[in-house]
Design an enzyme around this catalytic site. Structure first.
Site, PDB file in Angstrom:
ATOM      1  N   ASP A  81       0.857  -1.178   0.000  1.00 24.75           N
ATOM      2  CA  ASP A  81       0.000   0.000   0.000  1.00 24.75           C
ATOM      3  C   ASP A  81       0.906   1.245   0.000  1.00 24.75           C
ATOM      4  O   ASP A  81       1.747   1.388   0.897  1.00 24.75           O
ATOM      5  CB  ASP A  81      -0.870  -0.032   1.267  1.00 24.75           C
ATOM      6  CG  ASP A  81      -1.796   1.167   1.368  1.00 24.75           C
ATOM      7  OD1 ASP A  81      -1.623   2.134   0.603  1.00 24.75           O
ATOM      8  OD2 ASP A  81      -2.687   1.125   2.245  1.00 24.75           O
TER       9      ASP A  81
ATOM     10  N   GLU B  35      30.441   6.425   5.938  1.00 18.66           N
ATOM     11  CA  GLU B  35      30.527   4.979   6.104  1.00 18.66           C
ATOM     12  C   GLU B  35      30.479   4.331   4.720  1.00 18.66           C
ATOM     13  O   GLU B  35      30.236   3.146   4.583  1.00 18.66           O
ATOM     14  CB  GLU B  35      29.417   4.457   7.010  1.00 18.66           C
ATOM     15  CG  GLU B  35      28.008   4.830   6.591  1.00 18.66           C
ATOM     16  CD  GLU B  35      26.961   4.255   7.513  1.00 18.66           C
ATOM     17  OE1 GLU B  35      26.861   3.025   7.590  1.00 18.66           O
ATOM     18  OE2 GLU B  35      26.250   5.048   8.159  1.00 18.66           O
TER      19      GLU B  35
ATOM     20  N   CYS C 291      26.310   6.343  11.041  1.00 14.76           N
ATOM     21  CA  CYS C 291      25.770   7.678  10.757  1.00 14.76           C
ATOM     22  C   CYS C 291      26.269   8.741  11.728  1.00 14.76           C
ATOM     23  O   CYS C 291      25.927   9.920  11.589  1.00 14.76           O
ATOM     24  CB  CYS C 291      24.249   7.644  10.802  1.00 14.76           C
ATOM     25  SG  CYS C 291      23.553   6.521   9.609  1.00 14.76           S
TER      26      CYS C 291
ATOM     27  N   THR D 170      14.003   2.544   2.579  1.00 12.61           N
ATOM     28  CA  THR D 170      14.731   3.566   3.367  1.00 12.61           C
ATOM     29  C   THR D 170      16.105   3.870   2.742  1.00 12.61           C
ATOM     30  O   THR D 170      16.972   4.416   3.410  1.00 12.61           O
ATOM     31  CB  THR D 170      14.894   3.128   4.834  1.00 12.61           C
ATOM     32  OG1 THR D 170      15.663   1.922   4.880  1.00 12.61           O
ATOM     33  CG2 THR D 170      13.564   2.877   5.506  1.00 12.61           C
TER      34      THR D 170
ATOM     35  N   SER E 146      16.837  -2.267  15.168  1.00 18.10           N
ATOM     36  CA  SER E 146      17.534  -0.981  15.010  1.00 18.10           C
ATOM     37  C   SER E 146      16.591   0.172  15.357  1.00 18.10           C
ATOM     38  O   SER E 146      17.004   1.153  15.993  1.00 18.10           O
ATOM     39  CB  SER E 146      18.094  -0.820  13.580  1.00 18.10           C
ATOM     40  OG  SER E 146      17.067  -0.652  12.636  1.00 18.10           O
TER      41      SER E 146
ATOM     42  N   HIS F  49      18.574  12.417  13.618  1.00 16.50           N
ATOM     43  CA  HIS F  49      19.029  11.626  12.473  1.00 16.50           C
ATOM     44  C   HIS F  49      17.760  10.976  11.909  1.00 16.50           C
ATOM     45  O   HIS F  49      16.960  10.427  12.676  1.00 16.50           O
ATOM     46  CB  HIS F  49      20.024  10.564  12.957  1.00 16.50           C
ATOM     47  CG  HIS F  49      20.271   9.481  11.961  1.00 16.50           C
ATOM     48  ND1 HIS F  49      20.700   9.743  10.685  1.00 16.50           N
ATOM     49  CD2 HIS F  49      20.122   8.126  12.040  1.00 16.50           C
ATOM     50  CE1 HIS F  49      20.823   8.600  10.023  1.00 16.50           C
ATOM     51  NE2 HIS F  49      20.470   7.612  10.815  1.00 16.50           N
TER      52      HIS F  49
HETATM   53  P1  HMG Z   1       8.848  -2.918   7.445  1.00 16.65           P
HETATM   54  O1  HMG Z   1       9.086  -3.951   8.476  1.00 16.65           O
HETATM   55  O2  HMG Z   1       8.479  -3.370   6.075  1.00 16.65           O
HETATM   56  O3  HMG Z   1       7.728  -1.902   7.912  1.00 16.65           O
HETATM   57  O4  HMG Z   1      10.136  -1.985   7.308  1.00 16.65           O
HETATM   58  P2  HMG Z   1       6.653  -2.062   9.105  1.00 16.65           P
HETATM   59  O5  HMG Z   1       5.818  -3.262   8.861  1.00 16.65           O
HETATM   60  O6  HMG Z   1       7.342  -1.890  10.434  1.00 16.65           O
HETATM   61  O7  HMG Z   1       5.784  -0.769   8.809  1.00 16.65           O
HETATM   62  C1  HMG Z   1       6.335   0.510   8.926  1.00 16.65           C
HETATM   63  C2  HMG Z   1       5.249   1.443   9.457  1.00 16.65           C
HETATM   64  O8  HMG Z   1       4.245   1.600   8.444  1.00 16.65           O
HETATM   65  C3  HMG Z   1       4.511   0.912  10.697  1.00 16.65           C
HETATM   66  O9  HMG Z   1       4.260   2.027  11.541  1.00 16.65           O
HETATM   67  C4  HMG Z   1       3.187   0.420  10.123  1.00 16.65           C
HETATM   68  O10 HMG Z   1       2.116   0.434  11.053  1.00 16.65           O
HETATM   69  C5  HMG Z   1       2.955   1.464   9.037  1.00 16.65           C
HETATM   70  P3  HMG Z   1       4.928   2.125  13.017  1.00 16.65           P
HETATM   71  O11 HMG Z   1       4.446   0.931  13.756  1.00 16.65           O
HETATM   72  O12 HMG Z   1       6.421   2.063  12.802  1.00 16.65           O
HETATM   73  O13 HMG Z   1       4.442   3.411  13.545  1.00 16.65           O
HETATM   74  N1  HMG Z   1       2.010   1.058   7.980  1.00 16.65           N
HETATM   75  C6  HMG Z   1       1.127   1.916   7.415  1.00 16.65           C
HETATM   76  N2  HMG Z   1       0.887   3.225   7.631  1.00 16.65           N
HETATM   77  C7  HMG Z   1      -0.070   3.830   6.863  1.00 16.65           C
HETATM   78  N3  HMG Z   1      -0.802   3.175   5.918  1.00 16.65           N
HETATM   79  C8  HMG Z   1      -0.579   1.853   5.685  1.00 16.65           C
HETATM   80  C9  HMG Z   1       0.413   1.168   6.442  1.00 16.65           C
HETATM   81  N4  HMG Z   1       0.896  -0.092   6.456  1.00 16.65           N
HETATM   82  C10 HMG Z   1       1.857  -0.145   7.409  1.00 16.65           C
HETATM   83  N5  HMG Z   1      -1.298   1.227   4.745  1.00 16.65           N
HETATM   84  C11 HMG Z   1      12.002  -1.065   8.583  1.00 16.65           C
HETATM   85  C12 HMG Z   1      10.522  -0.980   8.253  1.00 16.65           C
HETATM   86  C13 HMG Z   1      12.439   0.204   9.284  1.00 16.65           C
HETATM   87  C14 HMG Z   1      12.229  -2.260   9.498  1.00 16.65           C
HETATM   88  C15 HMG Z   1      12.821  -1.260   7.275  1.00 16.65           C
HETATM   89  O14 HMG Z   1      12.549  -0.247   6.356  1.00 16.65           O
HETATM   90  C16 HMG Z   1      14.349  -1.300   7.528  1.00 16.65           C
HETATM   91  O15 HMG Z   1      14.874  -2.321   7.935  1.00 16.65           O
HETATM   92  N6  HMG Z   1      15.062  -0.148   7.257  1.00 16.65           N
HETATM   93  C17 HMG Z   1      16.505  -0.041   7.481  1.00 16.65           C
HETATM   94  C18 HMG Z   1      16.888   0.111   8.952  1.00 16.65           C
HETATM   95  C19 HMG Z   1      16.550   1.457   9.533  1.00 16.65           C
HETATM   96  O16 HMG Z   1      16.353   2.436   8.850  1.00 16.65           O
HETATM   97  N7  HMG Z   1      16.563   1.528  10.889  1.00 16.65           N
HETATM   98  C20 HMG Z   1      16.307   2.765  11.590  1.00 16.65           C
HETATM   99  C21 HMG Z   1      17.078   2.896  12.901  1.00 16.65           C
HETATM  100  S1  HMG Z   1      18.800   2.509  12.720  1.00 16.65           S
HETATM  101  C22 HMG Z   1      19.537   3.984  12.153  1.00 16.65           C
HETATM  102  O17 HMG Z   1      18.924   5.007  12.172  1.00 16.65           O
HETATM  103  C23 HMG Z   1      20.935   3.896  11.637  1.00 16.65           C
HETATM  104  C24 HMG Z   1      21.056   3.852  10.128  1.00 16.65           C
HETATM  105  O18 HMG Z   1      20.831   5.124   9.561  1.00 16.65           O
HETATM  106  C25 HMG Z   1      22.453   3.330   9.737  1.00 16.65           C
HETATM  107  C26 HMG Z   1      23.684   3.992  10.330  1.00 16.65           C
HETATM  108  O19 HMG Z   1      23.742   4.416  11.474  1.00 16.65           O
HETATM  109  O20 HMG Z   1      24.679   3.974   9.603  1.00 16.65           O
HETATM  110  C27 HMG Z   1      20.052   2.905   9.483  1.00 16.65           C
END
Ligand code: HMG
Length: 388
Positions: free
Chosen positions: A29, A79, A111, A152, A201, A233
């Site tokens: 979606d 990085e 980061c 992301t 994370s 961040h």
């Molecule tokens: P996912 O598991 O596919 O997503 O990926 P989800 O199922 O958790 O859904 C995300 C949100 O969308 C949820 O909301 C759902 O409810 C909502 P939340 O519970 O979070 O509030 N949702 C909807 N909303 C509106 N309409 C809809 C709908 N359906 C669902 N129809 C995940 C998410 C972040 C896990 C993935 O993208 C990922 O692994 N990303 C990479 C890791 C990341 O960014 N981590 C962040 C923290 S770590 C960090 O910041 C360091 C970093 O920058 C690296 C560094 O330091 O070098 C990453």
């Protein structure tokens, strides 16, 4: 002495992928990406850009002839470094023509690398008040086609000049740190794509924020009501919203709550357009907030930096009188000039990324309108060029 950020600029690819199109292609979606993740567009980084060219293109906007002579330190947070030995700061010094008496190093802690540079620059300028320090945070966020992290991805570079008596933001001397050895996100040396435990994370991000924020409030005898804005961040913009909510949900003062939410919306505007840019992300959010021109001189903002692995820091800044004059519409106009690409074209460009390799190769540099480009490599040396 007041020390802080004097100039800021941002650069990313001329191409982007609309998040709605990516969601449809992955049978999701679109609102999950647009609202649930909080991203509208994702930068699609050409194979003729790497962390060095992105940084050079960002810095070019603020390093004029006078700066080239005055800069005495270059701090390159990344990085996505292009060499295990030689620092990106040396390439930057050469590409921009910065005087050879300046020193330069690369800083790495996911980061957090650029924030580490901010703290180093503070100390350096305190000892050398005439100093002008060039800082860059430059990265390409790659997780892989069809992975959970794909939505992301992003990339780009922030460049800043720090000095005494800055024109934009005075940085506070106190901060709260938290460092813990955790495996939430990492990238082994043989990979250009990160490995990540996404949910973990995101949980740790909030834990690190709450702990550093609360420590800061306690040790500095501060109150959340004294912050005009708290910025983050932003690996995806919903992440910052969730972290902010974790400290305002029980607030009784509705005015403070509303103000922090309003300022947060301003601070995520540019990040929504680009995606994660790792080291530069917090500072793109700062640029976004300053761009809204809603802060008044002297107001205090809180900044939360997070680098997986993991290190977090909560620190503060005070907005300098007249900052509005130096924050123009250039970044917004630059982002509006970009061209959308289809999911098929994004996947093709993604797969053409110049992975570490032994053979000579050439990128698609002729298509790239950026001033600095990566032409390819010969005998395992990257070939950079400035286009006229
Ligand atoms: P996912 O598991 O596919 O997503 O990926 P989800 O199922 O958790 O859904 C995300 C949100 O969308 C949820 O909301 C759902 O409810 C909502 P939340 O519970 O979070 O509030 N949702 C909807 N909303 C509106 N309409 C809809 C709908 N359906 C669902 N129809 C995940 C998410 C972040 C896990 C993935 O993208 C990922 O692994 N990303 C990479 C890791 C990341 O960014 N981590 C962040 C923290 S770590 C960090 O910041 C360091 C970093 O920058 C690296 C560094 O330091 O070098 C990453």
């Amino acid at each position: 002495m007041k020390i802080g950020i004097d100039k800021m600029s941002f650069f990313t690819s001329d191409l982007y992928l609309p998040m709605e199109d990516l969601a449809k292609a992955r049978n999701e979606d679109p609102n999950k990406y647009l609202i649930g993740i909080g991203q509208s567009k994702q930068a699609v980084i050409r194979n003729s850009q790497d962390s060095v060219t992105l940084a050079a293109n960002a810095a070019l906007k603020i390093v004029d002839d006078s700066e080239k002579e005055k800069i005495d330190l270059i701090l390159f947070g990344t990085e996505s470094g292009v060499d295990s030995s030689k620092s990106g700061a040396i390439y930057l010094q050469s590409l921009l023509g910065i005087n050879s008496a300046a020193s330069g190093v690369e800083l790495k802690q996911a980061c957090f690398g650029l924030t580490a540079g901010i703290q180093m620059a503070m100390g350096h300028i305190a000892l050398h008040p005439e100093s002008r320090v060039l800082l860059v945070g430059s990265d390409i966020a790659r997780y892989g086609i069809g992975t959970l992290g794909e939505k992301t991805q992003g990339g780009g570079a922030m460049a800043m000049i720090m000095s005494a008596n800055p024109h934009l933001l005075e940085i506070g001397t106190e901060s709260a740190h938290l460092t813990k050895d955790i495996m939430d996100f990492w990238r082994p040396l043989n990979r250009s794509e990160a490995l990540v435990d996404g949910k973990y994370s995101s949980e740790e991000f909030i834990n690190f924020f709450k702990e550093t924020f609360e420590n800061y409030i306690e040790k500095e005898n501060e109150s959340i009501a004294n912050f005009a804005a708290i910025i983050f961040h932003l690996p995806y913009t919903k992440m910052g919203l969730k972290a902010l909510r974790s400290v305002i949900e029980d607030l009784e003062d509705q005015k403070v709550k509303e103000r922090l939410l309003e300022r947060f919306e301003e601070s995520r505007y540019l990040n929504r357009e680009v995606g994660n840019l790792y080291t530069g992300s917090l500072y793109l959010s700062l640029l976004s907030l300053l761009h809204a021109h809603s802060l008044k001189a002297g107001e205090q903002i809180g900044l939360f930096s997070y680098g997986s692995g993991a290190e977090g820091e909560f620190f503060t800044g005070r907005v300098v009188e007249g900052y509005e004059k130096y924050i123009t519409d250039e970044t917004v106009a630059f982002l509006e000039r970009r061209t959308p690409v289809s999911v098929t074209e994004y996947e093709r460009i993604y797969r053409s990324f110049m992975e570490p390799q032994i053979d000579d190769c050439e990128t698609e540099f002729e298509k790239d309108p950026a001033p600095f480009i990566l032409k390819g490599q010969k005998q395992q040396q990257r070939i950079y060029e400035k286009q006229q």
